[in-house]
Design an enzyme around this catalytic site. Structure first.
Site, PDB file in Angstrom:
ATOM      1  N   ALA A  27       2.842  13.165 -25.110  1.00 34.49           N
ATOM      2  CA  ALA A  27       1.970  14.277 -25.471  1.00 34.49           C
ATOM      3  C   ALA A  27       2.794  15.289 -26.274  1.00 34.49           C
ATOM      4  O   ALA A  27       4.022  15.216 -26.315  1.00 34.49           O
ATOM      5  CB  ALA A  27       1.367  14.929 -24.234  1.00 34.49           C
ATOM      6  N   LYS A  28       2.128  16.233 -26.898  1.00 34.39           N
ATOM      7  CA  LYS A  28       2.805  17.299 -27.632  1.00 34.39           C
ATOM      8  C   LYS A  28       1.816  18.411 -27.889  1.00 34.39           C
ATOM      9  O   LYS A  28       0.600  18.179 -27.974  1.00 34.39           O
ATOM     10  CB  LYS A  28       3.347  16.781 -28.965  1.00 34.39           C
ATOM     11  N   GLY A  29       2.330  19.630 -28.009  1.00 40.42           N
ATOM     12  CA  GLY A  29       1.472  20.762 -28.286  1.00 40.42           C
ATOM     13  C   GLY A  29       2.121  21.711 -29.263  1.00 40.42           C
ATOM     14  O   GLY A  29       3.340  21.691 -29.466  1.00 40.42           O
ATOM     15  N   ASP A  76      10.032  23.640 -26.596  1.00 41.09           N
ATOM     16  CA  ASP A  76      10.350  23.023 -27.883  1.00 41.09           C
ATOM     17  C   ASP A  76      10.698  24.162 -28.840  1.00 41.09           C
ATOM     18  O   ASP A  76      11.015  25.282 -28.392  1.00 41.09           O
ATOM     19  CB  ASP A  76       9.159  22.189 -28.380  1.00 41.09           C
TER      20      ASP A  76
END
Length: 435
Positions: free
Chosen positions: A124-126, A165
């Site tokens: 996943a990533k946001g 991040d």
């Protein structure tokens, strides 16, 4: 199963034409890497299509009341690429360069990274489209809390677990943990990783990505007949990852000749004093002006005559234009997606070994997994235990990829991606399709 041609999937990019630039290039690179892996492991066209698309994509509007009373609306994303092997896992970045395609690519790479390192998470990533330097701490807290409030139906310790991040840090994770915990009426430390130690973070998490990069880099140097004490390096990026890489390489005896950040680059052929540079950056916020080195063109850092090059900034920095000029014997990717597909081919033809991101920078997600386990158990490990388990996992991953590379006559990247894709496809097959 019939092997997929993969050609049309390899070129698939965003249907959202508003998304352009480096994000689309990153997604195209990720899709090409998947297409190559699909051919290696013999995926059917249907299996290839499932892995080429995100499981879930969420775009949210984030209204912000600024400190002066005005209101603006920001845009945020959360992509869950694949959850067949476990809950989604991936960082949250605050950057003006965030785009839907960039987040799609990063989420896909997270899927492969977790599978390759045998971590029971999906990818996943946001991201939020914002330059955090232009906002106060109070505004950043409001942005974070509203963003997470919009995502409450799809995140959680068993669904999707964010981490820091670019542009976010442990304080951001504390805000996320509190927002989620308030919403469910109980303290839930395992909803995020990369938290402060005092609210359930893990010892060793802050430096985990950097340590993992260096564990693999040192082993790779030795594999190619280069002893660390006689080796030289250049590191692009001096943020969360790059600064630690410079420190740990120096401790291992590697001579770090050049370092850069977003403001410029410095070089010293005799080696840069890591401790003194950290002190300088703590005072000034940049490597520029460091007394123990001379200024240099940041773009030229990638082309220096060194044994080891570590791109540890952002994606796409090694490309077709500069790859022919790279003279490093070994490239170890500290950043996600720093090398384009065209550059990969050029470097391979030149005999430059590239240790791919899904292996080299997996230390962060490995120790995030350790933190998640500790949070679920309410039992905390020592820093020594964390680092020993991290080292074991990183070197085990290196050996698996190296063996696959030799056995199938593949580049390290193709070997790593094929191994990961095969594991995810196997999980898909075992679970079947519903309904």
């Amino acid at each position: 199963m019939a092997a997929s041609s993969g050609e049309h999937m390899a070129l698939t990019v965003s249907e959202d034409r508003a998304t352009q630039g480096s994000g689309s290039q990153a997604l195209a690179n990720a899709q090409r890497q998947l297409a190559t892996a699909a051919r290696v492991v013999g995926l059917s066209e249907g299996a290839h299509q499932m892995l080429a698309r995100s499981r879930r994509e969420v775009r949210v509007s984030i209204p912000l009341r600024r400190d002066d009373g005005s209101v603006e609306v920001l845009t945020g994303f959360r992509i869950q690429h694949n959850v067949s092997r476990g809950p989604g896992k991936g960082g949250l970045r605050f950057s003006p360069q965030v785009s839907l395609d960039e987040v799609r690519a990063l989420a896909m790479w997270m899927t492969w990274k977790c599978a390759l390192m045998d971590v029971p998470f999906g990818g996943a990533k946001g991201g939020v489209v914002i330059d955090p330097r232009l906002y106060s701490d109070a505004e950043l807290e409001r942005i974070t809390r509203r963003y997470i409030s919009e995502l409450l139906p799809v995140i959680g310790p068993e669904n999707d677990i964010p981490a820091p991040d670019i542009g976010t840090d442990e304080r951001t994770m504390a805000w996320i943990m509190d927002t989620y915990s308030v919403s469910v009426g109980a303290t839930v430390p395992s909803v995020v990783t990369g938290k402060p130690i005092s609210v359930g973070g893990s010892l060793g998490r802050a430096s985990a990505t950097s340590r993992g990069v260096v564990h693999v880099a040192l082993r790779a140097l030795e594999h190619f007949g280069l002893q660390p004490a006689a080796s030289t390096a250049a590191v692009q990026g001096f943020g969360k990852v790059g600064s630690g890489v410079v420190e740990f390489l120096s401790q291992a005896g590697v001579t770090v000749r050049a370092v850069s950040d977003q403001y410029g680059a410095i070089a010293n052929p005799r080696g840069i004093d890591s401790q003194a540079l950290h002190e300088h950056v703590a005072e000034t916020g940049t490597v520029v002006g460091f007394a123990g080195a001379t200024p240099m063109d940041a773009a030229r850092l990638l082309e220096l005559d060194v044994d080891l090059l570590v791109p540890a900034a952002v994606e796409g920095v090694i490309h077709a234009d500069n790859a022919p000029h790279i003279r490093a014997r070994l490239v170890v990717e500290g950043a996600n997606g720093p090398t384009t597909t065209a550059a990969d081919q050029i470097l391979e033809s030149k005999g430059v070994a590239v240790v791919p991101d899904i292996l080299a920078n997996a230390g962060g997600v490995i120790v995030s997994y350790f933190e998640w386990v500790q949070g679920n158990q309410s039992y905390w490990w020592s820093a020594h235990e964390v680092d020993e388990r991290l080292r074991e996992r990183m070197l085990g991953g290196w050996e698996r990829v190296l063996t696959m590379s030799h056995t199938r006559s593949l580049s390290l990247r193709d070997a790593a991606t094929a191994t990961a894709v095969g594991r995810v496809a196997e999980a898909h097959g075992l679970r079947g399709l519903y309904p």
